[in-house]
Design an enzyme around this catalytic site. Structure first.
Site, short mmCIF file in Angstrom:
data_model
loop_
_atom_site.label_atom_id
_atom_site.label_comp_id
_atom_site.label_asym_id
_atom_site.label_seq_id
_atom_site.Cartn_x
_atom_site.Cartn_y
_atom_site.Cartn_z
N LEU A 172 45.51 45.31 36.16
CA LEU A 172 46.36 44.32 36.80
C LEU A 172 47.12 43.60 35.71
CD1 LEU A 172 43.89 42.68 39.38
CD2 LEU A 172 45.66 44.37 39.88
N ASP A 173 48.34 43.14 36.01
CA ASP A 173 49.06 42.31 35.06
C ASP A 173 48.21 41.08 34.71
OD1 ASP A 173 51.24 44.00 35.09
OD2 ASP A 173 52.36 42.81 36.56
N ALA A 174 48.41 40.53 33.53
CA ALA A 174 47.59 39.41 33.08
C ALA A 174 47.58 38.27 34.09
CB ALA A 174 48.09 38.92 31.72
N ARG A 196 56.37 43.49 41.93
CA ARG A 196 57.26 42.41 41.50
C ARG A 196 58.70 42.88 41.48
NH1 ARG A 196 54.45 40.88 35.93
NH2 ARG A 196 56.12 39.32 35.86
#
Length: 366
Positions: A175-177, A280
């Protein structure tokens, strides 16, 4: 109910199609971590031989110290940890037979990339084969430049030192940070191999909740290829270039609301592919960027001034949470699933927008 399908460039819209496709997991492969001997504590004194005469310093050191990678040796040169005849040389300098070199092996930030660290992990499920956790926003998954420690990988090694024997400590997807939510980690090589195959076969269900600007259609599919943005290496963009990768996102509108004269939507997304920044970028490409997104939303026209900004404009990360995870257990072969609601910051944002925060799982892809 019909669903909108978006194909091609940023504003291209194709014909309406029927809804109902389920999420597919992102194809992520595990790779072995590079292993190199730990830097020695004492300086290394070397004499350049005839075989290294007239070589560049880094090439000479690579021959004299083959147990260290050339990249590591170049980093030491640039850090001033190498002397030639008592002086600090330039990286491009040439050495000659008889030169005396002193190398002070220096730990680099990346040396802590695979070290165990104590970390409070929110573990949802754990057995002998897999571990499922709820990753908080702000936690980087893999060590990388600027984040060589304090990552999820470090925390997993601190939780279970046996994971050191697995590629990437058992991590099979990411997952993105600043995205929160559910992740599965393998605890055995057999489980890791099986999970990677499930992800490649797109049979793992991962559902995300997103809060976006504007009123999103009731349902739809975004089918737009993705490539890195040449103007900004941190961003991606939709593209039809030959190097662009296929990316497909299915979405459903859960709720919408009005606040301060603006419309907002709570959207559930499932992925048919798993590209970096896919949700996103895809939602931004149809005119509905995620609230708080630092790459694909901030600075857009119509953003209020910082001093008068409402809660939705001050949200400090992309409003995205991986709420649902479903897969076939690698050992029992049974279908298992987990659900976790959004964390407190995202729930507070939902409340401020007038969205009804649920206490139980919301089914919109049934």
């Amino acid at each position: 109910m019909t669903a909108h399908k978006y194909i091609g460039g940023p504003r291209a819209v194709a014909a309406t199609v029927a809804a109902g496709e389920e999420e597919r997991g992102a194809p992520e492969s595990a790779e072995d971590l590079d292993v190199e001997p730990a830097p020695a504590a004492e300086p290394l004194d070397l004499v350049v031989g005839s075989a290294q005469d007239a070589l560049r310093l880094d090439r000479a050191l690579a021959e004299l110290l083959p147990r260290y990678s050339r990249t590591r040796l170049q980093q030491w040169i640039e850090a001033g940890a190498v002397q030639r005849n008592g002086a600090v040389p330039r990286p491009r300098d040439v050495v000659f037979a008889g030169d005396v070199l002193r190398v002070q092996p220096t730990p680099l930030p990346e040396d802590s990339a695979d070290l165990p660290e104590p970390m409070a992990l929110d573990i949802v499920h754990e057995d002998e084969s897999i571990l499922v956790l709820d990753k908080p926003a702000g936690l980087v998954v893999h060590p990388a430049a600027g984040h060589w420690s304090g990552t999820l990988l470090n925390g997993l090694l601190g939780h279970d030192p046996r994971l050191r024997g697995l590629p990437r400590a058992g991590i099979v997807h990411r997952l993105d940070a600043d995205t929160s939510g559910l992740m599965v980690v393998a605890r055995t090589l057999e489980a890791q191999t099986d999970l990677v195959r499930q992800l490649q076969a797109r049979t793992v269900v991962r559902e995300y909740w997103a809060l976006v600007c504007g009123l999103v259609p009731a349902s739809g599919t975004i089918d737009r290829r993705i490539a890195r943005d040449p103007r900004n290496p941190l961003r991606f963009r939709t593209s039809n270039a030959p190097a662009a990768k296929q990316a497909v996102t299915h979405f459903r509108l859960v709720q919408s609301a009005e606040a301060g004269g603006r419309s907002f939507s709570w959207v559930a997304c499932r992925l048919e592919t798993g590209r970096t920044h896919q949700i996103r970028l895809h939602l931004e490409s149809i005119g509905h960027p995620l609230l708080g997104d630092p790459l694909y939303h901030r600075g857009r026209p119509g953003m209020p001034a910082a001093g008068a900004a409402p809660a939705w404009a001050r949200f400090g990360r992309q409003a995205l949470h991986a709420c649902r995870l479903q897969l076939r257990h690698p050992r029992t072969r049974q279908t298992v699933s987990w659900f976790r609601p959004p964390p407190a910051d995202m729930r507070a944002l939902m409340t401020s927008l007038g969205l009804r925060v649920p206490r139980k799982p919301v089914e919109v892809f049934a």
